[in-house]
Design an enzyme around this catalytic site. Structure first.
Site, PDB file in Angstrom:
ATOM      1  N   ASP A 211      38.891  46.020  40.313  1.00  0.00           N
ATOM      2  CA  ASP A 211      38.185  44.769  40.061  1.00  0.00           C
ATOM      3  C   ASP A 211      39.172  43.597  40.104  1.00  0.00           C
ATOM      4  OD1 ASP A 211      35.629  43.509  39.109  1.00  0.00           O
ATOM      5  OD2 ASP A 211      36.899  42.939  37.418  1.00  0.00           O
ATOM      6  N   GLU A 273      38.834  45.059  45.458  1.00  0.00           N
ATOM      7  CA  GLU A 273      37.948  43.897  45.484  1.00  0.00           C
ATOM      8  C   GLU A 273      38.873  42.676  45.519  1.00  0.00           C
ATOM      9  OE1 GLU A 273      34.581  41.529  42.865  1.00  0.00           O
ATOM     10  OE2 GLU A 273      36.423  42.286  41.975  1.00  0.00           O
TER      11      GLU A 273
END
Length: 553
Positions: A211, A273
C-alpha cells in the site's frame, strides 16, 4: 496443489482481489470474514485464478476499512483468528491458489502500541522518532509545520496534547488522522517491517501488495507544497522532487525487502501500489527491487483505441527494459467499478470526488466485458476486483448514514468516497443478503435489488453471462500456448480499432468504433465479449482469434 514452473508464477498470474469485509460472511454478523472466504475458495478455483489478494485482515479500529492497522501479526476478531488464517492459506494452496496479503507500511493506526507510546513520551524521544512528529509554527506552535494536505481531505497534521496537558507537537498523516505516518528514516521502523514480512512468509504467504509504495520516504526539511487550505485533496500529480511522493530514497527499502523475499522458496511476490509517472514506474521493479507494479495509467484510460494502445505500448516497453512484466488492472477497492465508468461519456473518470453524470449500464457492461478480454489477452499479469466477473456496477445511491469511508466526513460530506465499489457481493437468492451471509443477516452496506439477476448462482452455466465469459477467458489464457510469451505485435487496423498478435496463432481485436468490423475470414473465433453474427465484430466488442495454420485449442 501449487504447480512449479520454469518462469516465476507471478509473471503471468491472474490475481483476484478480495475486499474481505465484502466478499463472504461466514458467521452472519454482516461482515465478510475468513470463514466466508474459505467456503468460496472452490468458486475461485473454478473461476480459474492463480492467486487471491486479501485486503488487510489485521486487528484494526477500522477508521479506514482496515488500512489503519494496530497489530501487523494478528487477525481482527471480526474476520477470524490466526489459526483460521493459517488453515485458509493451506487450503488455498491445496486448491492451487496462492495467497497475497496487503501490507501497509506508510502508516499505522493511532491505536497501535507504538503510537500510544509516542503520545506518552516527550518530544525528541525514541518513541516519537518512529513517527513524523514536529513542532508547530508561530510563537506558540499553533500552526502546522507545513501546508501538506491529507488525501482524505483537510490538513495532513494533527496537534497532540502532551502528557502534562499542554498543547504539544504535531504529527503527520497523509491519510486520516487515525493513520499517523511512520518515519522510515528510523532503523527501528525498518527492522519491524522486515520482521513482519518474515512472520507471514513463514506462514506460507506467497506475497504482498504494498500500500502507498511510493510514499514511505519524506523530505526531512518538510518544504511547503504551496497548497491552499480550500483544497480538499493534496495535489499528488507527478512533479519534480515532490517532498513526500516518489522520493529516490524509497528504493533502498525495497532492495532490502527483495532480499528477504528471495530467501524463501516458491517465488514470493511484491506488487506495488505506486501512483507515479510512467517513466518512474520501472524504477520500482528493477531486478533487485519489487517484482511488479500496477499499471494505473491503463485503469485511468478512456475507452479509446489510440489512448489505450499508447498506454499499453509504453507499459510493455518501459517495464520490459528492466526485465519486469506489466501488471494490468481495471478496478479495485479505491476506484469506481469500470462497468460504471465505461458507461459514461467521460470514461476515464476514476475518482470518487467527481460527478460525471449518469451511467448507461448496458453500454458500460458491454465495454467492461470487452475491456476484460483486452486485459486478459495482454502479456504480463492481471488483477481482477471481486464482482467484476459478475458485471457489478458502482452503487451510487447508498444512504448518507451508511457511508463509512473517512473521506465523507473529512471532506465536509461533499465527497461520498469509495463505499460504492465495496458493497457486499451477491452470491445467490432473490433478495438481500443474496447469499453473502446466512439468510436473515444484514450486510454492513446495503445491496441493490437489481443485483438479483447478477448473482453467481444465476449466472453460472449461462453461456452468455459475464461470469461464464471470465471462466472461458481464464481457461483459454491458461491452456492456449499463444498466451505464454511476453511480447506482442501491433496489427495495422482501421481507425478506432485496436489489434495485436501474441503469437503467429493468436490475435486480439477490439472494436472501439461505432461501426461493425468484418473479421478476417482466415481466422477462427476463440472467444468474443459479445455475440457476433456473420463474422462481423460489433462496436464495443473484443474478439480472440486463432489461425496461422494452428489447430483449434
Amino acid at each position: 496443489m501449487l504447480e512449479t514452473t520454469a518462469a516465476p508464477w507471478w509473471r503471468t498470474a491472474v490475481v483476484y482481489q478480495v475486499y474481505i469485509r465484502s466478499f463472504a460472511d461466514g458467521n452472519g454478523d454482516g461482515i465478510g470474514d475468513i470463514a466466508g472466504l474459505r467456503a468460496r475458495l472452490p468458486y475461485l478455483r473454478e473461476l480459474g485464478v492463480d492467486a487471491v489478494w486479501i485486503t488487510p485482515w489485521y486487528p484494526s479500529p477500522m477508521a479506514d476499512g482496515g488500512y489503519d492497522i494496530s497489530d501487523y501479526r494478528g487477525i481482527d476478531p471480526a474476520f477470524g483468528t490466526l489459526a483460521e488464517a493459517e488453515e485458509m492459506i493451506a487450503e488455498a494452496h491445496s486448491l492451487g491458489i496462492r495467497v497475497v496479503l496487503d501490507i501497509v507500511p506508510n502508516h499505522t493506526s493511532d491505536r497501535h502500541r507504538w503510537f500510544e507510546e509516542a503520545l506518552q513520551a516527550p518530544p525528541g524521544s525514541p518513541e516519537r522518532d518512529r513517527y513524523v512528529f514536529r513542532d508547530g509554527l508561530g510563537p506558540d506552535g499553533a500552526q502546522p509545520p507545513n501546508d501538506w494536505r491529507s488525501r482524505f481531505g483537510g490538513r495532513a497534521w494533527t496537534r497532540v496534547t502532551e502528557p502534562d496537558g499542554s498543547p504539544g507537537q504535531w504529527y503527520l498523516h497523509l491519510f486520516a488522522a487515525e493513520q499517523p505516518d511512520l518515519n522510515w528514516a528510523s532503523r527501528e521502523v525498518r527492522a519491524e517491517f522486515e520482521s513482519v514480512l518474515r512472520f507471514w512468509f513463514d506462514r506460507g504467504v506467497d506475497g504482498f501488495r504494498i500500500d502507498v509504495a511510493h510514499g514511505l520516504a519524506k523530505d526531512p526539511a518538510l518544504p511547503d507544497l504551496g497548497l491552499a487550505d480550500s483544497m480538499v485533496f493534496d495535489d499528488d500529480r507527478p512533479r519534480e522532487k515532490h517532498p513526500h511522493w516518489d522520493l529516490d530514497s524509497v528504493h533502498e527499502i525495497y532492495q532490502t525487502w527483495r532480499k528477504i523475499a528471495d530467501s524463501y522458496a516458491g517465488d514470493r511476490l511484491f506488487v506495488a501500489e505506486a501512483h507515479v509517472a510512467d517513466d518512474r514506474l520501472p524504477l520500482y521493479v528493477r531486478p533487485d527491487e519489487l517484482h511488479t507494479a500496477f499499471n494505473f495509467s491503463f485503469l485511468k484510460s478512456a475507452w479509446d483505441a489510440e489512448e489505450l494502445r499508447e498506454v499499453i505500448d509504453r507499459g510493455v516497453t518501459s517495464l520490459g527494459a528492466v526485465g519486469a512484466p506489466s501488471t494490468w488492472v481495471l478496478s479495485n477497492h479505491d476506484v469506481p467499478r469500470h462497468a460504471t465508468r465505461y458507461g459514461r461519456a467521460q470514461t476515464c473518470t476514476h475518482e470518487h470526488d467527481v460527478d460525471p453524470g449518469a451511467s448507461d449500464r448496458e453500454l458500460g457492461l458491454r465495454r467492461a466485458r470487452a475491456a476484460a478480454l483486452l486485459m486478459l489477452a495482454l502479456p504480463g499479469s492481471a488483477y481482477l476486483y471481486q464482482g467484476e466477473e459478475l458485471g457489478l456496477w458502482e452503487v451510487e445511491d447508498l444512504p448518507d448514514e451508511m457511508l463509512a469511508d473517512p473521506t465523507w466526513e473529512r471532506s465536509g460530506r461533499t465527497v461520498r468516497g469509495r463505499d460504492g465499489c465495496r458493497v457486499p457481493l451477491p452470491w445467490s437468492g432473490s433478495d438481500s443478503p443474496f447469499g453473502f451471509g446466512p439468510k436473515g443477516s444484514k450486510p454492513w452496506l446495503p445491496q441493490p435489488a437489481g443485483w438479483e439477476s447478477l448473482t453467481a448462482q444465476t449466472q453460472s452455466g449461462i453461456p452468455a453471462s459475464t461470469l461464464e465469459l471470465y471462466r472461458s477467458a481464464l481457461r483459454l489464457r491458461q491452456g492456449q500456448p499463444g498466451f505464454r510469451g511476453e511480447s506482442l505485435r501491433w496489427l495495422d487496423t482501421p481507425k478506432g480499432v485496436l489489434g495485436f498478435e501474441r503469437s503467429p496463432a493468436l490475435r486480439c481485436v477490439v472494436n472501439f468504433s461505432g461501426e461493425p468490423l468484418p473479421l478476417p475470414k482466415n481466422w477462427g473465433v476463440l472467444l468474443t465479449s459479445d455475440r457476433i453474427t456473420g463474422g462481423v465484430l460489433p462496436p464495443d466488442t473484443t474478439a480472440w482469434l486463432w489461425g496461422g495454420g494452428a489447430s483449434r485449442p
